[in-house]
Write an enzyme that holds these catalytic residues in place. Sequence first.
Site, mmCIF file in Angstrom:
data_model
loop_
_atom_site.group_PDB
_atom_site.id
_atom_site.type_symbol
_atom_site.label_atom_id
_atom_site.label_comp_id
_atom_site.label_asym_id
_atom_site.label_seq_id
_atom_site.Cartn_x
_atom_site.Cartn_y
_atom_site.Cartn_z
ATOM 1 N N GLY A 170 -28.704 -32.508 33.083
ATOM 2 C CA GLY A 170 -28.054 -31.548 33.916
ATOM 3 C C GLY A 170 -27.275 -30.356 33.945
ATOM 4 N N ASP A 171 -26.214 -30.789 32.972
ATOM 5 C CA ASP A 171 -25.497 -29.759 32.398
ATOM 6 C C ASP A 171 -26.186 -28.811 31.338
ATOM 7 O OD1 ASP A 171 -23.610 -31.343 33.256
ATOM 8 O OD2 ASP A 171 -23.368 -32.687 31.394
#
Length: 307
Positions: free
Chosen positions: A250-251
């Site tokens: 997600g980052d």
Amino acid sequence: MVYTITCNPSLDYGVTVENFQMGHTNRTVTEQMNVGGKGINVSIVLKHLGIPTKILGFTAGFTGREIEKRIKEQEIEAEWIWLPQGDSRINVKLLSNEGTEINGQGPAISKREVQELEEKLGVLTKEDVLVLAGNVQKSLGQTFYADIMKKLKDRQIRTVVDASGELLKAVLPYHPFLIKPNQDELEGLFQVKMSTKEEMFAYAKQLQKMGACSVLISLGGNGALLLTEHGEQMQLDAPKGKVRNAVGAGDSMVAGFLAGYMEHASYEEAFQMAVAAGSASAFSEHLATRAEIEQILPLLLDSYQIQ
């Protein structure tokens, strides 16, 4: 420059155990130690993509010194605020028949140290982007990100927020450039279950009414959705591949989105880079490199949809 804030960085101790059993002595098959923290992960992928970035964060104790050392070895610019009490946390990531995480709480942060962070943010201009990512220590409270955005609201700084619950909800009146909830976080915000993409877009529009500019929804193996500030609805399926490590995916999406937008000033390019970067990290045992991301980009075009 993209500035990222990591309030609660960590050393992530990842181990693989065959057939883990509670209450028994288990032996690791593999083990590794990495620096963790959502903002740090964003900066690492941005560095891989050639985007100037700087980490701001808090460190403490012997683990904090090791975090600083490892970031310096990766040649990523960083400014740390040293906490006199406690130790930066160690998180345990256990992979066996299923994945399990045990995350530490991290050291408390005082008002004086928050003021020191605010002073460091004083150099940001409208040319910069600020990424606020991850949960924060209890000592900071659920309005911490909103308080930062309130102080910066007249500076025209683009802000990206990747958080959940009240921490995310509190920033919406300050019009973040991008927010990135996953499906669970989106459902948690509205206390409803969502089974279709149409429902998710409808609730993303609610978030826009509450103040968000663009909403990027990550769906794991089902791809992602993007509602742009202009009302465009974009969809992408995730490419096929073996997931080796979902930590940081997600980052990586946030980093990919920013890289695509900063290089092309295009939401389409940003969205494609976001999904490619997230997938590349998930398919690797480390955070995605530019070569890995560029390898995946052509695989996305067949599933791309825009309304």
